[in-house]
Design a protein around this motif. Sequence first.
Motif, PDB file in Angstrom:
ATOM      1  N   ALA A 123       0.974  -1.084  -0.175  1.00  4.90           N
ATOM      2  CA  ALA A 123       0.008   0.016  -0.074  1.00  4.90           C
ATOM      3  C   ALA A 123       0.981   1.364  -0.101  1.00  4.90           C
ATOM      4  O   ALA A 123       0.397   2.303  -0.613  1.00  4.90           O
ATOM      5  CB  ALA A 123      -0.726   0.040   1.041  1.00  4.90           C
ATOM      6  N   PRO A 127       1.278   5.087  -3.691  1.00  3.18           N
ATOM      7  CA  PRO A 127       0.495   6.342  -3.147  1.00  3.18           C
ATOM      8  C   PRO A 127      -0.538   6.956  -4.317  1.00  3.18           C
ATOM      9  O   PRO A 127      -0.066   6.971  -5.184  1.00  3.18           O
ATOM     10  CB  PRO A 127       1.681   7.257  -2.743  1.00  3.18           C
ATOM     11  CG  PRO A 127       2.875   6.948  -3.491  1.00  3.18           C
ATOM     12  CD  PRO A 127       2.710   5.410  -3.896  1.00  3.18           C
ATOM     13  N   ALA A 132      -5.025   1.909  -2.283  1.00  8.14           N
ATOM     14  CA  ALA A 132      -3.842   2.226  -1.159  1.00  8.14           C
ATOM     15  C   ALA A 132      -4.355   2.361  -0.186  1.00  8.14           C
ATOM     16  O   ALA A 132      -4.028   1.907   0.899  1.00  8.14           O
ATOM     17  CB  ALA A 132      -2.850   3.336  -1.790  1.00  8.14           C
ATOM     18  N   GLU A 133      -5.578   3.319  -0.183  1.00  6.40           N
ATOM     19  CA  GLU A 133      -6.079   3.466   1.344  1.00  6.40           C
ATOM     20  C   GLU A 133      -6.770   2.497   2.030  1.00  6.40           C
ATOM     21  O   GLU A 133      -6.568   2.036   3.294  1.00  6.40           O
ATOM     22  CB  GLU A 133      -6.834   4.863   1.352  1.00  6.40           C
ATOM     23  CG  GLU A 133      -7.530   5.283   2.717  1.00  6.40           C
ATOM     24  CD  GLU A 133      -8.175   6.477   2.909  1.00  6.40           C
ATOM     25  OE1 GLU A 133      -8.646   7.101   3.791  1.00  6.40           O
ATOM     26  OE2 GLU A 133      -8.465   7.006   1.656  1.00  6.40           O
ATOM     27  N   MET A 136      -4.597  -0.100   3.102  1.00  8.07           N
ATOM     28  CA  MET A 136      -3.544   0.092   4.277  1.00  8.07           C
ATOM     29  C   MET A 136      -4.321   0.129   5.648  1.00  8.07           C
ATOM     30  O   MET A 136      -3.876  -0.504   6.604  1.00  8.07           O
ATOM     31  CB  MET A 136      -3.131   1.593   4.239  1.00  8.07           C
ATOM     32  CG  MET A 136      -2.548   2.110   5.424  1.00  8.07           C
ATOM     33  SD  MET A 136      -0.719   1.312   5.965  1.00  8.07           S
ATOM     34  CE  MET A 136       0.130   2.032   4.406  1.00  8.07           C
ATOM     35  N   LEU A 137      -5.750   0.466   5.490  1.00  9.96           N
ATOM     36  CA  LEU A 137      -6.721   0.224   6.647  1.00  9.96           C
ATOM     37  C   LEU A 137      -6.779  -1.027   6.908  1.00  9.96           C
ATOM     38  O   LEU A 137      -6.691  -1.814   8.264  1.00  9.96           O
ATOM     39  CB  LEU A 137      -7.884   0.683   6.367  1.00  9.96           C
ATOM     40  CG  LEU A 137      -7.832   2.435   6.347  1.00  9.96           C
ATOM     41  CD1 LEU A 137      -9.407   2.912   5.959  1.00  9.96           C
ATOM     42  CD2 LEU A 137      -7.409   2.869   7.712  1.00  9.96           C
TER      43      LEU A 137
END
Length: 218
Positions: A123, A127, A132-133, A136-137
């Motif tokens: 992730a 960017p 990606a977000e 990441m979470l």
Amino acid sequence: MDESIARLAVIVLPVVLAITLHEAAHGYAALLKGDPTAHLAGRITANPLRHIDPLGTVIVPLLMYFVSSMAGHDGLLFGWAKPVPVNFGRLRRPKQDLFWVAAAGPAANLVMAVGWGLAMKLALSMPGHMFAEPLMLMAKAGITINLVLMVLNLLPIPPLDGGRIMVSLLPRRASMAFARIEPYGMFILIGLLVTHVLDELLTPLLVLAHALLMTVLF
């Protein structure tokens, strides 16, 4: 409520994988050590439907999550799956092999924590990408959930995995005496939870485990 549902959607997969693969790992270790009970029951599988406990895998986690969310906390999510059946008498060396069967669950959580750590690196490497977000979470949740399950299950309290590891390591007379604690183990655990002693025990261990994982991966 919408925010809680969105966050729940992100962490459901890590939770389901953490719980079900933990149990499947116990069954696989038992099979390797001579006991096919879990294999014959169809429990050595990543299919969560084979491991779901209606209370522990569905009702309790959802209630905990939404109640804690409405109380203004981050939204706690915890649960358990149906224990994998193991006939310890069918293990080739019951006392010694108990160690490997018990340790397999926390080991599976460690492997998954590393896997989610690699997902976090992925992730970070893209960017601005639309995935990606969310990735990441999900990776952060996966790391936390698996480290919590690993550390919690390694506490030397029967029937947790750490308690059974202790039974396998202690001399026979001491291990038999220690094993007699198992019927009271969940009451001990609940007592530690209610008195916040469990928090005091787990927090430094989780911080250390997380720091070590991040150091190795990053």
